[in-house]
Design an enzyme around this catalytic site. Structure first.
Site, PDB file in Angstrom:
ATOM      1  N   ASP A 157       9.789  11.574  17.475  1.00 49.83           N
ATOM      2  CA  ASP A 157       9.301  13.115  17.096  1.00 49.83           C
ATOM      3  C   ASP A 157       9.953  14.064  18.211  1.00 49.83           C
ATOM      4  O   ASP A 157       9.558  13.802  19.512  1.00 49.83           O
ATOM      5  CB  ASP A 157       7.795  12.952  17.138  1.00 49.83           C
ATOM      6  CG  ASP A 157       7.261  14.309  16.521  1.00 49.83           C
ATOM      7  OD1 ASP A 157       7.717  15.670  16.859  1.00 49.83           O
ATOM      8  OD2 ASP A 157       6.462  14.396  15.706  1.00 49.83           O
ATOM      9  N   GLU A 160       0.883  -1.166   0.058  1.00 42.28           N
ATOM     10  CA  GLU A 160       0.150   0.059   0.150  1.00 42.28           C
ATOM     11  C   GLU A 160       0.830   1.358   0.104  1.00 42.28           C
ATOM     12  O   GLU A 160       1.641   1.453   0.659  1.00 42.28           O
ATOM     13  CB  GLU A 160      -0.961  -0.049   1.410  1.00 42.28           C
ATOM     14  CG  GLU A 160      -1.554   1.364   1.069  1.00 42.28           C
ATOM     15  CD  GLU A 160      -2.279   1.649   2.314  1.00 42.28           C
ATOM     16  OE1 GLU A 160      -3.269   2.682   2.423  1.00 42.28           O
ATOM     17  OE2 GLU A 160      -2.459   0.770   3.387  1.00 42.28           O
ATOM     18  N   ASP A 169       9.176   5.901  14.728  1.00 41.47           N
ATOM     19  CA  ASP A 169       9.061   7.502  14.616  1.00 41.47           C
ATOM     20  C   ASP A 169       9.455   8.153  15.824  1.00 41.47           C
ATOM     21  O   ASP A 169       8.718   8.037  16.829  1.00 41.47           O
ATOM     22  CB  ASP A 169       7.757   7.519  14.376  1.00 41.47           C
ATOM     23  CG  ASP A 169       7.096   9.024  13.991  1.00 41.47           C
ATOM     24  OD1 ASP A 169       8.205   9.894  13.855  1.00 41.47           O
ATOM     25  OD2 ASP A 169       5.859   9.438  13.659  1.00 41.47           O
TER      26      ASP A 169
END
Length: 417
Positions: free
Chosen positions: A111, A44, A109
């Protein structure tokens, strides 16, 4: 560096996808050598277009088909998702419940906004060189643990384009991990617990796990630069009260009395550490804890988003995507030069297009007879994107080399029978 204007994206993105995006190594990366039939076709992709139009469940028959689509729609952002049981662009035609994610890279991830309680130089989406040290520490700690503790080999670290870093773990076995295994890995790599209302977020117990000890070794190298000089965490009574709230109560009053007599955060930290180490020595192995270590880890230890890592259907921004707010390209990090990495020196789409213009007419005459892929390869090599593409190519080549080695090993084993 040329100033980036978001309004210029519609005219810059077609140039970027036609002449700068590294379609060749990108397709090789996500095809994984074509070992699994239709692997690329089951992946995807999602695209964010102008005015926040969002397209999910996009999929393509080949990397070349993806390349044509990128050049046709020029997305503002590309996200990569899982490899599914059926082609994602046909998910509406599949029986409900049959369309399921099968595999995906283990992703992390990190951040900068998750560190707002320990940085005073910036907040929310803003970053500067002082707080960027936190990202350097995070990459050093997580990457070492992935390789040495979890036995991982193929890791791609990428700057997000704004305020963080992403990691893609691409080993064949890891891509097959269940959500439970992924969650366990993140749990192993997590130490800072509790939300905004939690004062003390790191508590160590005896004996201290080897992973934490090795992580402390990394933090030690950067703690003075980041916490004591950059954030000046003991620079005023208001600041040092926050640090003293993290250590045992019996030490607070004496340190509060002594701190004003010391020149700066570095000297105050030396005083605090000496006092806690003396107490630890007197109390023996089971002593009063490791408060100085806990402070260092609370300020510097990586903060991971478990949901990004454990969910197979969670999408993550693609390497070489352009950040629509900063214009910076999401570039791979060279771990050999991590301490020298400067997020503000990362090329923007504006600066790259200007570099192409400057390289301009000479190159066009030279490339007259070249095929499109060859000409494009030379195009990005004329710009400041080149060293980042080289890091990416080395990563892809490393995976391909390992795959060839594994095939030879398997054929040798079969020959032994």
């Amino acid at each position: 560096m040329a100033q980036f204007e978001p309004a210029a994206l519609p005219e810059l993105l077609p140039v970027f996808y036609r002449r700068l995006f590294p379609h060749g190594p990108y397709g090789r990366w996500l095809s994984y050598g074509g070992v699994v039939k239709n692997y690329f076709q089951l992946r995807e992709f999602s695209f964010t277009l102008r005015d926040d139009v969002y397209l999910r469940f996009q999929s393509f028959g080949s990397p070349q088909e993806l390349e044509r689509e990128l050049q046709k729609i020029n997305p503002y952002k590309i996200d990569i998702g899982a490899v599914y049981s059926h082609r994602p662009n046909q998910h509406n035609t599949v029986h409900l419940g049959a369309f399921q994610p099968q595999e995906k890279e283990l992703v992390f991830d990190i951040d900068m906004t998750d560190y707002d309680d320990v940085r005073t130089c910036c907040s929310s989406a803003d970053i500067c060189s002082k707080c960027w040290t936190l990202m350097t520490i995070a990459v050093r700690i997580i990457d070492r643990a992935l390789v040495e503790d979890l036995g991982v080999r193929h890791r791609l670290w990428v700057y997000s384009g704004r305020r963080g870093v992403h990691c893609w773990v691409c080993d064949d076995a890891v891509r097959k991990w269940s959500p439970a295994l992924r969650a366990a890995a993140v749990e192993y790599l997590s130490l800072v617990k509790g939300g905004a209302d939690t004062v003390k977020k790191v508590t160590l117990s005896h004996p201290v796990h080897p992973f934490i000890r090795r992580s402390l070794g990394v933090v030690e190298k950067y703690f003075e630069e980041f916490a004591l000089r950059g954030q000046d965490i003991l620079g005023s009574p208001e600041k040092w009260d926050k640090v003293l709230a993290l250590i045992p109560e019996e030490h607070r009053e004496a340190l509060q009395a002594e701190f004003p007599r010391r020149k700066d955060s570095v000297q105050r930290w030396e005083l605090l550490r000496a006092r806690l180490e003396r107490a630890r020595g007197r109390a023996g192995a089971a002593g009063p804890g490791y408060a100085d270590w806990e402070v260092m880890l609370q300020f510097c230890f990586p903060r991971l988003d478990i949901n990004v890592s454990k969910g197979l259907n969670h999408l993550l921004k693609s390497p070489f995507s352009v950040h629509p707010k900063t214009g910076r390209v999401s570039v791979p990090l060279d771990l050999q030069r991590l301490d020298q990495f400067d997020p503000f020196a990362v090329p923007t789409i504006t600066s790259l297009c200007q570099e192409l213009d400057t390289a301009g007419s000479d190159g066009e005459q030279e490339d007259g007879g070249a095929t499109e892929p060859k000409r494009r390869a030379r195009d990005y090599k004329k710009t400041s994107l080149a060293p980042y593409v080289r890091v990416f190519e080395q990563f892809v080549e490393g995976m391909e080399s390992a795959r060839r080695g594994e095939r030879i090993r398997q054929s040798d084993l079969q020959g032994d029978f």
